[in-house]
Design an enzyme around this catalytic site. Sequence first.
Site, mmCIF file in Angstrom:
data_model
loop_
_atom_site.group_PDB
_atom_site.id
_atom_site.type_symbol
_atom_site.label_atom_id
_atom_site.label_comp_id
_atom_site.label_asym_id
_atom_site.label_seq_id
_atom_site.Cartn_x
_atom_site.Cartn_y
_atom_site.Cartn_z
ATOM 1 N N ASP A 10 0.421 -12.783 -15.403
ATOM 2 C CA ASP A 10 0.360 -12.631 -13.953
ATOM 3 C C ASP A 10 0.753 -13.906 -13.219
ATOM 4 O O ASP A 10 1.370 -13.855 -12.152
ATOM 5 C CB ASP A 10 -1.054 -12.233 -13.521
ATOM 6 C CG ASP A 10 -1.194 -10.740 -13.284
ATOM 7 O OD1 ASP A 10 -0.187 -10.019 -13.438
ATOM 8 O OD2 ASP A 10 -2.299 -10.301 -12.953
ATOM 9 N N GLU B 291 1.882 -0.366 -17.719
ATOM 10 C CA GLU B 291 2.379 -1.568 -17.035
ATOM 11 C C GLU B 291 2.127 -2.804 -17.908
ATOM 12 O O GLU B 291 3.040 -3.589 -18.181
ATOM 13 C CB GLU B 291 1.654 -1.701 -15.697
ATOM 14 C CG GLU B 291 2.056 -2.914 -14.875
ATOM 15 C CD GLU B 291 1.216 -3.058 -13.619
ATOM 16 O OE1 GLU B 291 1.601 -3.844 -12.739
ATOM 17 O OE2 GLU B 291 0.148 -2.393 -13.509
ATOM 18 N N HIS B 292 0.889 -3.006 -18.334
ATOM 19 C CA HIS B 292 0.510 -4.117 -19.205
ATOM 20 C C HIS B 292 -0.031 -3.564 -20.513
ATOM 21 O O HIS B 292 -0.858 -2.652 -20.501
ATOM 22 C CB HIS B 292 -0.590 -4.978 -18.566
ATOM 23 C CG HIS B 292 -0.278 -5.439 -17.171
ATOM 24 N ND1 HIS B 292 -0.746 -4.765 -16.044
ATOM 25 C CD2 HIS B 292 0.436 -6.492 -16.716
ATOM 26 C CE1 HIS B 292 -0.327 -5.396 -14.961
ATOM 27 N NE2 HIS B 292 0.401 -6.442 -15.338
ATOM 28 N N HIS C 86 -8.347 -4.708 -9.356
ATOM 29 C CA HIS C 86 -7.304 -4.635 -8.325
ATOM 30 C C HIS C 86 -7.662 -3.627 -7.247
ATOM 31 O O HIS C 86 -7.603 -3.927 -6.057
ATOM 32 C CB HIS C 86 -5.964 -4.272 -8.954
ATOM 33 C CG HIS C 86 -5.185 -5.453 -9.414
ATOM 34 N ND1 HIS C 86 -4.674 -6.399 -8.557
ATOM 35 C CD2 HIS C 86 -4.819 -5.856 -10.658
ATOM 36 C CE1 HIS C 86 -4.034 -7.324 -9.239
ATOM 37 N NE2 HIS C 86 -4.119 -7.019 -10.524
ATOM 38 N N ASN D 91 0.837 -1.201 0.000
ATOM 39 C CA ASN D 91 0.000 0.000 0.000
ATOM 40 C C ASN D 91 0.874 1.255 0.000
ATOM 41 O O ASN D 91 2.107 1.186 -0.097
ATOM 42 C CB ASN D 91 -0.961 -0.018 1.190
ATOM 43 C CG ASN D 91 -0.243 -0.009 2.534
ATOM 44 O OD1 ASN D 91 0.923 0.378 2.652
ATOM 45 N ND2 ASN D 91 -0.930 -0.445 3.564
ATOM 46 N N GLN E 32 -7.699 -5.813 -14.687
ATOM 47 C CA GLN E 32 -6.868 -4.868 -13.949
ATOM 48 C C GLN E 32 -7.702 -3.920 -13.105
ATOM 49 O O GLN E 32 -7.299 -3.526 -12.016
ATOM 50 C CB GLN E 32 -5.987 -4.082 -14.912
ATOM 51 C CG GLN E 32 -4.903 -4.913 -15.548
ATOM 52 C CD GLN E 32 -4.101 -5.700 -14.535
ATOM 53 O OE1 GLN E 32 -3.365 -5.120 -13.728
ATOM 54 N NE2 GLN E 32 -4.239 -7.006 -14.542
ATOM 55 N N HIS F 268 45.860 12.728 -9.024
ATOM 56 C CA HIS F 268 45.528 11.765 -10.067
ATOM 57 C C HIS F 268 46.643 11.720 -11.121
ATOM 58 O O HIS F 268 47.113 10.652 -11.517
ATOM 59 C CB HIS F 268 44.210 12.160 -10.760
ATOM 60 C CG HIS F 268 42.975 11.767 -10.020
ATOM 61 N ND1 HIS F 268 42.647 12.292 -8.801
ATOM 62 C CD2 HIS F 268 41.977 10.893 -10.348
ATOM 63 C CE1 HIS F 268 41.499 11.774 -8.399
ATOM 64 N NE2 HIS F 268 41.062 10.919 -9.336
#
Length: 428
Positions: free
Chosen positions: A357, A323-324, A258, A210, A255, A416
């Site tokens: 998934d 996302e998808h 969800h 969450n 989706q 250096h």
Amino acid sequence: MFSLIQYDSPQSLRPFLLRRAVFDEETERRVKEILDRVRKEGDTAVRDYTKAFDGIALKAFRATSKELNQAVKKVPKSLMQILEKAAENILRFHEHELEKSFFYDDGDGVIIGQKVTPIERALCYVPGGKAVYPSSVLMNVIPAKVAGVSEIFLTSPVGRAQTVHPHVAAAASVVGIKDVFKLGGAQAIAAFAFGTESIPKVDKITGPGNKYVAMAKRLVFGEVSIDAIAGPSEIVVIADETANPHFVTMDLFSQAEHDEDASAVLITPSPRLAESVQKEASACIAKMKRKAIIKAAVEQHSAIILVKDVDEACDVANLLAPEHLEVHTASPWEVMPKLKHAGAIFLGEYSSEPVGDYFAGPNHTLPTSGTARFFSALSTRDFLKRTSIIQYSKARLMKTGKSIAAFADAEDLQAHADAIRIRLESKR
């Protein structure tokens, strides 16, 4: 149900382009307080926060082997077999990702290379609450194991019975994880990021959660590595007139269910398909167990976007970087090269997002909120470190040393340059 948008410019997509993982100041303040107290007080703070947030006084943070075995016994054999087969598919895919160390001879006795080493300790966070996610166990643990992580821990919040959910225990059993903790929330992230008297400090934390979990992961980044800051789930479907509207509708719903902040977007050049999906959605919503969540997600964060052709649909999808991303067209493989930004691409009407998934093999831990423009799916690479190896020779330094020293001079870094020049002047 879905709002209808006629695409004419990126400005048409403004509500979707602004979908980012946004955290309010109060959430950040509360999580900082939790992190600070867990860092200072360890187990005591973890117990107090678990009592305050989850309403349980945990007797023990870690699940015993007896508890886990008893939980696994409650899982039907058929589900165990499904988890085992899914794990096989996920393992096979991630074995193809594995990077190897490399070295090459650059002449003059110079050896250059890269040593690939797994991190030592990783935590897989498995959320609870609205649903149980044994798939998260498989998707987070398996790439870590393939990478060679030596210690992998799992944590998931528990209810008043203080027992790990049987499905989570079953998935842990399938992937061979015995170190299972009964903690959730920001206090769990803090405990594993800093370590306490009884909770190990890890090097990497992966897994969704969450807004408090996400914020905690963001704030401990640097103390430990994390996978990403996950935002609400999202799907985009590109479909032409050949698409099955019932398939498209259910994939959008997959989706949307969800949570209320999820986003489901159809991009199509076909007004007829758009109308059919609207009708299907209205007809199907009443049959859904999570219809209230789906309805809220569809009405608040979803849309059907009408475009002039499939090429423009690809342009829109690339702007959204979802996302998808599903492709329901007559020739999906011809469309695929035009798609630049997506966490995962599903080609053809039988490649429904749930295939990825749960079962196909590629990881389902994917970038959200448009971050697919620069982030990738969770992989074995997330659990590996790369160390450069340089063995220079005197012969090569004699050839290149003046250039190296001059480069250092250009940056006004005397030591250096001198570190090189003393070697050039050395009589050894």
